[in-house]
Design an enzyme around this catalytic site. Structure first.
Site, PDB file in Angstrom:
ATOM      1  N   HIS A 265     -16.142  -5.038   7.371  1.00  0.00           N
ATOM      2  CA  HIS A 265     -15.387  -5.008   6.123  1.00  0.00           C
ATOM      3  C   HIS A 265     -15.831  -6.059   5.123  1.00  0.00           C
ATOM      4  O   HIS A 265     -15.115  -6.410   4.196  1.00  0.00           O
ATOM      5  CB  HIS A 265     -13.881  -5.104   6.376  1.00  0.00           C
ATOM      6  CG  HIS A 265     -13.400  -4.028   7.293  1.00  0.00           C
ATOM      7  ND1 HIS A 265     -13.549  -2.696   7.010  1.00  0.00           N
ATOM      8  CD2 HIS A 265     -12.821  -4.079   8.517  1.00  0.00           C
ATOM      9  CE1 HIS A 265     -13.068  -1.979   7.993  1.00  0.00           C
ATOM     10  NE2 HIS A 265     -12.631  -2.791   8.934  1.00  0.00           N
TER      11      HIS A 265
ATOM     12  N   GLU B 249      -2.649   7.873   7.690  1.00  0.00           N
ATOM     13  CA  GLU B 249      -3.576   8.659   6.874  1.00  0.00           C
ATOM     14  C   GLU B 249      -4.481   9.473   7.781  1.00  0.00           C
ATOM     15  O   GLU B 249      -4.841   9.012   8.869  1.00  0.00           O
ATOM     16  CB  GLU B 249      -4.487   7.729   6.056  1.00  0.00           C
ATOM     17  CG  GLU B 249      -3.857   7.117   4.833  1.00  0.00           C
ATOM     18  CD  GLU B 249      -4.835   6.250   4.044  1.00  0.00           C
ATOM     19  OE1 GLU B 249      -4.442   5.719   3.027  1.00  0.00           O
ATOM     20  OE2 GLU B 249      -5.994   6.112   4.485  1.00  0.00           O
TER      21      GLU B 249
ATOM     22  N   LYS C  43       0.814  -1.223   0.000  1.00  0.00           N
ATOM     23  CA  LYS C  43       0.000   0.000   0.000  1.00  0.00           C
ATOM     24  C   LYS C  43       0.848   1.273   0.000  1.00  0.00           C
ATOM     25  O   LYS C  43       0.415   2.291  -0.533  1.00  0.00           O
ATOM     26  CB  LYS C  43      -0.953  -0.005   1.202  1.00  0.00           C
ATOM     27  CG  LYS C  43      -1.851  -1.248   1.308  1.00  0.00           C
ATOM     28  CD  LYS C  43      -2.639  -1.548   0.040  1.00  0.00           C
ATOM     29  CE  LYS C  43      -3.264  -2.929   0.093  1.00  0.00           C
ATOM     30  NZ  LYS C  43      -3.752  -3.408  -1.201  1.00  0.00           N
TER      31      LYS C  43
ATOM     32  N   ARG D  62      -8.073  -7.828  -9.635  1.00  0.00           N
ATOM     33  CA  ARG D  62      -8.814  -9.055  -9.974  1.00  0.00           C
ATOM     34  C   ARG D  62     -10.230  -8.683 -10.393  1.00  0.00           C
ATOM     35  O   ARG D  62     -10.639  -7.532 -10.257  1.00  0.00           O
ATOM     36  CB  ARG D  62      -8.899  -9.942  -8.726  1.00  0.00           C
ATOM     37  CG  ARG D  62      -9.593  -9.223  -7.584  1.00  0.00           C
ATOM     38  CD  ARG D  62     -10.060 -10.101  -6.455  1.00  0.00           C
ATOM     39  NE  ARG D  62     -10.953  -9.362  -5.583  1.00  0.00           N
ATOM     40  CZ  ARG D  62     -10.577  -8.619  -4.550  1.00  0.00           C
ATOM     41  NH1 ARG D  62      -9.302  -8.513  -4.250  1.00  0.00           N
ATOM     42  NH2 ARG D  62     -11.473  -7.968  -3.834  1.00  0.00           N
TER      43      ARG D  62
HETATM   44  C1  MV4 Z   1     -10.141   4.572   6.058  1.00  0.00           C
HETATM   45  C2  MV4 Z   1     -11.290   5.088   6.696  1.00  0.00           C
HETATM   46  C3  MV4 Z   1     -11.249   6.384   7.112  1.00  0.00           C
HETATM   47  N1  MV4 Z   1     -10.148   7.146   6.926  1.00  0.00           N
HETATM   48  N2  MV4 Z   1      -9.069   5.367   5.884  1.00  0.00           N
HETATM   49  C4  MV4 Z   1     -11.606   0.051   5.691  1.00  0.00           C
HETATM   50  C5  MV4 Z   1     -11.243  -0.966   4.663  1.00  0.00           C
HETATM   51  C6  MV4 Z   1      -9.974  -0.505   4.086  1.00  0.00           C
HETATM   52  N3  MV4 Z   1      -9.924  -0.767   2.680  1.00  0.00           N
HETATM   53  C7  MV4 Z   1      -9.905   0.945   4.395  1.00  0.00           C
HETATM   54  N4  MV4 Z   1     -10.952   1.229   5.319  1.00  0.00           N
HETATM   55  C8  MV4 Z   1     -11.117   2.497   5.786  1.00  0.00           C
HETATM   56  N5  MV4 Z   1     -10.076   3.327   5.618  1.00  0.00           N
HETATM   57  C9  MV4 Z   1      -9.083   6.617   6.319  1.00  0.00           C
HETATM   58  N6  MV4 Z   1      -7.991   7.372   6.143  1.00  0.00           N
HETATM   59  C10 MV4 Z   1     -12.381   4.244   6.863  1.00  0.00           C
HETATM   60  C11 MV4 Z   1     -12.293   2.938   6.422  1.00  0.00           C
HETATM   61  C12 MV4 Z   1     -13.454   2.142   6.631  1.00  0.00           C
HETATM   62  C13 MV4 Z   1     -14.204   1.649   5.556  1.00  0.00           C
HETATM   63  C14 MV4 Z   1     -13.851   1.898   4.250  1.00  0.00           C
HETATM   64  C15 MV4 Z   1     -14.586   1.396   3.196  1.00  0.00           C
HETATM   65  C16 MV4 Z   1     -15.706   0.642   3.472  1.00  0.00           C
HETATM   66  C17 MV4 Z   1     -16.086   0.365   4.757  1.00  0.00           C
HETATM   67  C18 MV4 Z   1     -15.333   0.858   5.820  1.00  0.00           C
HETATM   68  C19 MV4 Z   1     -15.725   0.578   7.137  1.00  0.00           C
HETATM   69  C20 MV4 Z   1     -14.987   1.066   8.170  1.00  0.00           C
HETATM   70  C21 MV4 Z   1     -13.835   1.838   7.921  1.00  0.00           C
END
Ligand code: MV4
Length: 502
Positions: free
Chosen positions: A235, A200, A116, A292
């Protein structure tokens, strides 16, 4: 020209890939574990090979076995589906060495997007917006304290080798910074054998919106618009739809351009997905790329009118993309729900077992991508997702109505499923009004909690009791006329007025 494809997967996605193969006149080769002898993908394929015992580490994940079957069967290409080996750079490389076409991107693209921190650096160079934060691994905890004070709390600490929510930590208070960074590092080391973490800014209550891209091996790339995937629990996506209720034409066009630029930055080949998080003001940031085909690809297929698996195969074959960006558009609205064999009343615990009875919804605008059948025993070794129901309609409100019809016509007994939960989602005002973020399920948990479901045994007993009661009443009112002309009470019972429910 590709003539035979080995599908290195199982379940609904193996069948999904075989369907496109069949339409294209391409032979399909299935592989299966001992737990999957009775699985439908084995019967759907033109040939099938047993590759080992139930645990995927001894079957579906063993590259040597997959390659051996590919050679033995004379397959000229391998499709990895999703999960299992689909984002395994080694499989992509080994295929290349063996002269077998890997239906997916290069190991370079997989590795760059898989790490990442490298992905963030690559995106910055390509002018794709990333979440404000660090682009070098945090070595020193003291550095972390310094940068977090610059970025401003709250922040997310994420593992560079993580993704999909694994190895993440939210920090709200200054006094928690040191312990959180240390905990994230040791967790990342234990889970991924790589303790690199980055920081982040925390985006509160974001939307998860992803863009589908297709890139050929001749420098051409297009996007096929967005999918709104904010309905998630732990998630795990539960409902996806396209178009996103949040999107405007301007932001969509801009995000689409950035999605294509993101893929081009790693010389991408095939179908891929760029994930963004989007705040309520429609500021958007690159989160990660999935290299994918994704579970939720069918909603894009329904609304854009493209068979993504067929396009993957054509690209892998060396063909040029068959359409330009201007030739693609979205028509109508599609929603997908994921049906899991799990018990929503028991904290969504997996609930594998034998399907006693199955009747799938049919009719206009309904697509059901599954792999189960009446009498099938769902193996406990794999993902509990048993099918995906996809509806298409002219507009969002009609699509929701169609999904309600589809869910109520989905009859299944023997295992508990998430269907009652999904019905509640389709009734929830925040969903119906299109006003939801990734906090939707948590925010609506009181109205989403399903009513207690009767067990199969309770339903059988209720039916028998009602029948006996009915027969007694009928016998009293009008006893049988003669022995030679017995009444068929079951038939009469089934045809009572006002109780027939479909
Ligand atoms: C985040 C975020 C808020 N701020 N990054 C969760 C899965 C992963 N791919 C990244 N995720 C998140 N990253 C920052 N800087 C909140 C989440 C997140 C989230 C993101 C997408 C879909 C569902 C989620 C559920 C909780 C937190």
């Amino acid at each position: 020209m590709i003539k035979k494809i080995l599908i290195a997967n199982r379940g609904e996605i193996a069948i999904r890939v075989m369907r496109s193969c069949r339409e294209m006149g391409i032979k399909s080769v299935a592989v299966y574990s001992e737990a999957d002898r009775d699985s439908l993908h084995v019967r759907y394929a033109d040939e099938a090979y047993l590759i080992g015992p139930a645990p995927s580490a001894e079957s579906y994940l063993v590259i040597d076995k997959i390659l051996q079957v590919a050679k033995q069967s004379g397959a000229d290409a391998i499709h990895p589906g999703y999960g299992f080996l689909s984002e395994n750079a080694e499989l992509s490389d080994r295929c290349k060495k063996e002269g077998i076409i890997f239906i997916g991107p290069s190991s370079y693209a997989i590795n760059t997007m898989g790490d990442k921190i490298t992905a963030r650096q690559t995106m910055q160079k390509a002018d794709v917006p990333v979440v404000p934060g660090t682009t070098e691994p945090i070595i020193d905890v003291e550095d972390a304290v310094k940068v977090i004070k610059e970025i401003g709390l709250p922040v997310m600490i994420k593992a560079s080798a993580g993704g999909g929510g694994k190895g993440m930590r939210l920090v709200r208070n200054e006094e928690d910074i040191v312990s959180s960074v240390n905990a994230a590092k040791s967790e990342a080391k234990a889970s991924f054998a790589n303790d690199a973490v980055y920081i982040e800014k925390y985006i509160d209550s974001p939307h998860h919106i992803e863009f589908q891209v297709l890139c050929d091996n001749h420098g051409n790339g297009v996007h096929l618009f967005e999918r709104e995937c904010s309905v998630q629990r732990r998630h795990q996506k539960v409902v996806e739809e396209t178009p996103s209720p949040l999107m405007t034409p301007e932001v969509r066009a801009e995000m689409g351009k950035h999605a294509v630029a993101a893929a081009m930055a790693v010389n991408y080949s095939g179908a891929g997905t760029i994930e963004f998080i989007v705040d309520d003001d429609l500021n958007y940031y690159f989160l990660e790329m999935n290299t994918r085909l994704q579970v939720e690809h069918p909603i894009t297929e329904e609304v854009v009118g493209v068979d993504l698996v067929a396009e993957q195969i054509r690209i892998a074959n060396g063909d040029k993309l068959r359409f330009k960006q201007e030739e693609l558009s979205q028509k109508g609205h599609a929603i997908e729900v994921r049906v899991y064999a799990e018990d929503p009343e028991n904290n969504f615990m997996p609930n594998p077992g034998k399907i006693k009875y199955l009747s799938e919804p049919l009719g206009p605008g309904i697509r059901h991508d599954g792999y189960i059948y009446s009498g099938y025993e769902i193996p406990m070794h794999y993902d509990p997702m048993i099918s995906k129901m996809i509806v298409w309609a002219d507009n969002r409100q009609d699509a929701i109505k169609r999904m309600r019809r589809a869910l109520s016509a989905y009859k299944l007994s023997g295992v508990k499923t998430s269907i009652p939960f999904l019905k509640k989602v389709m009734e929830a005002p925040d969903f119906v009004n299109g006003k939801y973020s990734t906090h939707f399920i948590e925010k609506n948990k009181d109205i989403l909690h399903p009513d207690t479901q009767a067990t199969d045994e309770e339903n059988d007993l209720a039916a028998i009791t009602a029948f006996l009661d009915f027969m007694n009443q009928q016998e009293k009112a009008a006893p049988p006329v003669s022995e030679s002309e017995p009444r068929n009470y079951w038939k009469e019972f089934g045809r009572r007025k006002g109780v027939l429910r479909l």
